[in-house]
Design a protein around this motif. Structure first.
Motif, PDB file in Angstrom:
ATOM      1  N   SER A  32       0.824  -1.215   0.000  1.00 22.75           N
ATOM      2  CA  SER A  32       0.000   0.000   0.000  1.00 22.75           C
ATOM      3  C   SER A  32       0.856   1.263   0.000  1.00 22.75           C
ATOM      4  O   SER A  32       0.321   2.369  -0.033  1.00 22.75           O
ATOM      5  CB  SER A  32      -0.952   0.002   1.197  1.00 22.75           C
ATOM      6  OG  SER A  32      -0.186   0.123   2.365  1.00 22.75           O
ATOM      7  N   GLY A  33       2.179   1.113   0.048  1.00 21.26           N
ATOM      8  CA  GLY A  33       3.067   2.276  -0.079  1.00 21.26           C
ATOM      9  C   GLY A  33       3.420   2.953   1.231  1.00 21.26           C
ATOM     10  O   GLY A  33       4.163   3.932   1.253  1.00 21.26           O
ATOM     11  N   LEU A  34       2.893   2.429   2.352  1.00 23.05           N
ATOM     12  CA  LEU A  34       3.186   3.076   3.631  1.00 23.05           C
ATOM     13  C   LEU A  34       4.666   2.946   3.991  1.00 23.05           C
ATOM     14  O   LEU A  34       5.267   3.837   4.581  1.00 23.05           O
ATOM     15  CB  LEU A  34       2.334   2.455   4.736  1.00 23.05           C
ATOM     16  CG  LEU A  34       2.417   3.195   6.057  1.00 23.05           C
ATOM     17  CD1 LEU A  34       1.572   4.457   6.024  1.00 23.05           C
ATOM     18  CD2 LEU A  34       1.961   2.314   7.199  1.00 23.05           C
ATOM     19  N   ILE A  35       5.215   1.782   3.688  1.00 22.73           N
ATOM     20  CA  ILE A  35       6.670   1.631   3.751  1.00 22.73           C
ATOM     21  C   ILE A  35       7.065   1.232   2.339  1.00 22.73           C
ATOM     22  O   ILE A  35       6.388   0.426   1.709  1.00 22.73           O
ATOM     23  CB  ILE A  35       7.111   0.563   4.780  1.00 22.73           C
ATOM     24  CG1 ILE A  35       6.280  -0.719   4.677  1.00 22.73           C
ATOM     25  CG2 ILE A  35       7.053   1.109   6.181  1.00 22.73           C
ATOM     26  CD1 ILE A  35       6.746  -1.833   5.591  1.00 22.73           C
ATOM     27  N   HIS A  36       8.110   1.835   1.813  1.00 22.09           N
ATOM     28  CA  HIS A  36       8.469   1.439   0.455  1.00 22.09           C
ATOM     29  C   HIS A  36       9.974   1.397   0.259  1.00 22.09           C
ATOM     30  O   HIS A  36      10.576   0.342   0.438  1.00 22.09           O
ATOM     31  CB  HIS A  36       7.762   2.297  -0.593  1.00 22.09           C
ATOM     32  CG  HIS A  36       7.473   1.483  -1.812  1.00 22.09           C
ATOM     33  ND1 HIS A  36       8.324   1.432  -2.877  1.00 22.09           N
ATOM     34  CD2 HIS A  36       6.472   0.611  -2.079  1.00 22.09           C
ATOM     35  CE1 HIS A  36       7.851   0.576  -3.764  1.00 22.09           C
ATOM     36  NE2 HIS A  36       6.720   0.065  -3.311  1.00 22.09           N
ATOM     37  N   ASP A  37      10.576   2.527  -0.077  1.00 24.54           N
ATOM     38  CA  ASP A  37      12.018   2.479  -0.325  1.00 24.54           C
ATOM     39  C   ASP A  37      12.819   2.653   0.960  1.00 24.54           C
ATOM     40  O   ASP A  37      13.839   2.024   1.145  1.00 24.54           O
ATOM     41  CB  ASP A  37      12.399   3.576  -1.324  1.00 24.54           C
ATOM     42  CG  ASP A  37      11.642   3.383  -2.630  1.00 24.54           C
ATOM     43  OD1 ASP A  37      11.469   2.213  -3.020  1.00 24.54           O
ATOM     44  OD2 ASP A  37      11.209   4.390  -3.227  1.00 24.54           O
ATOM     45  N   ASN A  38      12.308   3.527   1.835  1.00 23.15           N
ATOM     46  CA  ASN A  38      13.111   3.908   2.995  1.00 23.15           C
ATOM     47  C   ASN A  38      12.751   3.111   4.235  1.00 23.15           C
ATOM     48  O   ASN A  38      12.315   3.668   5.240  1.00 23.15           O
ATOM     49  CB  ASN A  38      12.929   5.403   3.281  1.00 23.15           C
ATOM     50  CG  ASN A  38      13.158   6.217   2.030  1.00 23.15           C
ATOM     51  OD1 ASN A  38      12.220   6.736   1.438  1.00 23.15           O
ATOM     52  ND2 ASN A  38      14.393   6.259   1.602  1.00 23.15           N
ATOM     53  N   PHE A  39      12.891   1.802   4.153  1.00 27.35           N
ATOM     54  CA  PHE A  39      12.677   1.031   5.369  1.00 27.35           C
ATOM     55  C   PHE A  39      13.575  -0.189   5.385  1.00 27.35           C
ATOM     56  O   PHE A  39      13.989  -0.698   4.342  1.00 27.35           O
ATOM     57  CB  PHE A  39      11.200   0.616   5.529  1.00 27.35           C
ATOM     58  CG  PHE A  39      10.844  -0.656   4.790  1.00 27.35           C
ATOM     59  CD1 PHE A  39      10.560  -0.628   3.441  1.00 27.35           C
ATOM     60  CD2 PHE A  39      10.799  -1.877   5.459  1.00 27.35           C
ATOM     61  CE1 PHE A  39      10.234  -1.792   2.759  1.00 27.35           C
ATOM     62  CE2 PHE A  39      10.478  -3.047   4.783  1.00 27.35           C
ATOM     63  CZ  PHE A  39      10.190  -3.005   3.434  1.00 27.35           C
ATOM     64  N   ALA A  40      13.905  -0.590   6.603  1.00 27.66           N
ATOM     65  CA  ALA A  40      14.649  -1.826   6.799  1.00 27.66           C
ATOM     66  C   ALA A  40      14.093  -2.497   8.040  1.00 27.66           C
ATOM     67  O   ALA A  40      13.656  -1.821   8.972  1.00 27.66           O
ATOM     68  CB  ALA A  40      16.129  -1.522   6.994  1.00 27.66           C
ATOM     69  N   VAL A  41      14.054  -3.825   8.010  1.00 26.81           N
ATOM     70  CA  VAL A  41      13.575  -4.573   9.176  1.00 26.81           C
ATOM     71  C   VAL A  41      14.711  -5.478   9.643  1.00 26.81           C
ATOM     72  O   VAL A  41      15.289  -6.213   8.834  1.00 26.81           O
ATOM     73  CB  VAL A  41      12.345  -5.447   8.829  1.00 26.81           C
ATOM     74  CG1 VAL A  41      11.869  -6.224  10.058  1.00 26.81           C
ATOM     75  CG2 VAL A  41      11.214  -4.602   8.261  1.00 26.81           C
ATOM     76  N   ILE A  42      15.027  -5.395  10.931  1.00 27.63           N
ATOM     77  CA  ILE A  42      16.028  -6.317  11.478  1.00 27.63           C
ATOM     78  C   ILE A  42      15.277  -7.350  12.316  1.00 27.63           C
ATOM     79  O   ILE A  42      14.608  -7.005  13.292  1.00 27.63           O
ATOM     80  CB  ILE A  42      17.045  -5.582  12.384  1.00 27.63           C
ATOM     81  CG1 ILE A  42      17.688  -4.407  11.634  1.00 27.63           C
ATOM     82  CG2 ILE A  42      18.108  -6.567  12.877  1.00 27.63           C
ATOM     83  CD1 ILE A  42      18.623  -3.561  12.493  1.00 27.63           C
TER      84      ILE A  42
END
Ligand code: NAD
Length: 481
Positions: A32-42
């Motif tokens: 849905s675009g809420l998180i897209h390019d600028n995210f990382a999950v550890i």
């Protein structure tokens, strides 16, 4: 709102909750675009996984939940996941974790924003919170903490945990998850009450006789006997889910739909919650344990359960407030394992005002939460033959297509964390009152145990102990489900 830059750190990244709920929810937020390019999950846990292995797990979790998806999308999504082998009790591991978070923050331009998700055994929550503080894991942007249930096991332990958390997070940064608050029909309680003049005008002590909240489970304790035996139905279901539902039913109308106003209205109500004394617990509460059948274990014979256990797998009780639209109206609840069917429903029973028609069937409003989403009004109408009255059901039920559109509670709630909307999370002042109530009941039961009183044994796959009907203040009242 689109593309909220964030590094998210999940403690318990190899666990069941992460796999079944968190990863699929994040995928939908990505789509849905809420998180897209600028995210990382550890993802962190003790196992020695690689980044690639975690990404494979994330892809499996998405497939298991949604079936076929756009593989290019999924691959791009999974590429944002990183694994860090991490023992939450080892301080040095937080140093490595902090370094990785900083690296990813720069690589993905996350602006110092962090979401920490505690998705592991509650006994570790305090340790993690303390190490986030002493190793300064928080970022220079926004910092939010998501905490799973249960938040403590009593008021005392909840207070200790809250203090540990407050070492690095202010109350407005803490999101205590209660996934019942993510359910469609629970979120429908306030709109139903407050947007319909017909319902709003009867939502008061003059028209409502009592309210009945039922959270029935079909399953027994299964493999969770060890955990459950230290908890019981009161702590596991009433302290959180049932109380949140009751609060939504009984709170005064908030000044607006802003999260601060919703919580202010809840707190105003909870200030007037009557805390039961021993006599009230004896008269208004029934506890039980499921018995066995030829093919199923009795609770006390379940693996990892003390054969002498006094832990309740069923509780029925009553709640009253001095203030609010339902001041003085009894609110009854019951929840249990190995009941007739898995079902969550709320019955609002109205007073009889039929006048010249004499004694009539009660009007009621039923909100079905699980497994169906339905609202049903039960009213009286004329029989076709003769002048008698008959009961009519006016029901609105979600179609299968509508039901399919309802997002999972976790997806909604994780979305809310990203957009900083705390409406559907439990604030500390609410939690504190819930624990005060639960502790009072637990203390009274402890005294009953000491005097030799035990939970009642109930036949499995029915509606719990027959004695649960004795908790009604008015002997002519009864469970309508
Ligand atoms: P789980 O046992 O499946 O997962 C626990 C995770 O913690 C695993 O990743 C494990 O490797 C990790 N872990 C254990 N000890 C560790 C240590 N010392 N250091 C680092 N990692 C360690 O548990 P779960 O079912 O995923 O539940 C997690 C939380 O979510 C609990 O608080 C639970 O009450 C809550 N919850 C779970 C569900 C669910 O459907 N599973 C639903 C509602 C709430």
């Amino acid at each position: 709102m689109n593309n909220i830059p964030t590094v998210m750190i999940i403690f318990g990244g190899s666990g069941d909750l992460a796999h079944r709920k968190i990863y699929p929810a994040l995928f939908n937020l990505y789509r849905s675009g809420l998180i897209h390019d600028n995210f990382a999950v550890i993802g962190t846990a003790r196992r020695p996984w690689s980044h690639e292995y975690l990404r494979g797990q994330v892809a499996d979790a998405v497939h298991e939940t949604y079936g076929e998806v756009d593989e290019t999308d999924l691959e791009a999504f999974a590429s944002h996941f990183y694994y860090q082998s991490h023992d939450v009790t080892n301080v040095e591991h937080y140093v490595t974790l902090k370094k990785l978070a900083q690296e990813l923050d720069e690589r993905y331009s996350c602006q110092g924003n962090r979401i920490f998700y505690m998705a592991m055994a509650p006994s570790f929550f305090g340790t993690i919170a303390e190490h986030i503080a002493d190793q300064k894991l928080t970022g220079s942007g926004f910092n939010r903490l998501v905490v799973e249930k249960p938040f403590g096991t009593s008021l005392e332990t909840a207070e200790v945990l809250n203090k540990q958390i407050n070492g690095s997070f202010d109350e407005e940064q803490v999101f205590r998850i209660d996934h019942y608050l993510g359910k469609e029909m629970v979120q429908n309680i306030l709109p139903l009450r407050l947007s319909n003049p017909m319902i709003k005008s009867i939502w008061n002590k003059d028209c409502i006789k009592n309210i009945q909240v039922t959270l029935a489970e079909r399953l027994g304790v299964e493999a969770r006997g060890g955990y459950y035996d230290a908890s019981g139905a009161m702590r596991d279901m009433v302290q959180n889910h049932i109380f949140q539902i009751i609060t939504l039913l009984a709170m005064p109308e908030p000044a607006s739909l802003a999260d601060t106003d919703i919580h202010a209205a809840k707190e105003a109500l909870l200030d007037s919650l009557e805390i039961p004394d021993e006599a009230e617990v004896a008269a208004g509460f029934v506890r039980g344990q499921y018995g066995g059948t030829e093919t199923t274990f009795a609770y006390t014979s379940e693996p990892n359960v003390d054969p002498e256990s006094k832990t309740e797998t069923f509780v029925a009780g009553r709640v009253k407030f001095d203030q609010g639209p339902l001041a003085g109206v009894p609110i009854y609840f019951r929840t249990g394992k190995e009941m007739k069917e898995k079902r969550t429903r709320i019955d609002i029973v109205l007073k009889d005002m039929a006048g010249i028609y004499g004694e009539t069937g009660e009007n009621s409003i039923t909100i079905e939460v699980d497994p169906a989403s339905e609202i049903c009004l039960t009213i009286n109408g004329k029989t076709i033959q003769g002048g008698g009255l008959r009961r009519e059901r006016l029901a609105y039920k979600f179609s299968p297509e509508e039901q399919a559109q309802v997002p999972d509670g976790y997806e909604r709630l994780i979305h809310d964390v990203f957009v900083n909307d705390s409406t559907n999370f439990t604030k500390w002042k609410e939690l504190k009152r819930y624990w005060e109530f639960v502790d009072a009941v637990e203390d009274a039961w402890q005294k009953q145990n000491e005097s030799g009183q035990k939970p009642l044994t109930y036949a499995p796959y029915k509606m719990g102990p027959a004695e649960s009907k004795q908790i009604f203040a008015n002997p002519t009242d009864h469970w309508i489900y």
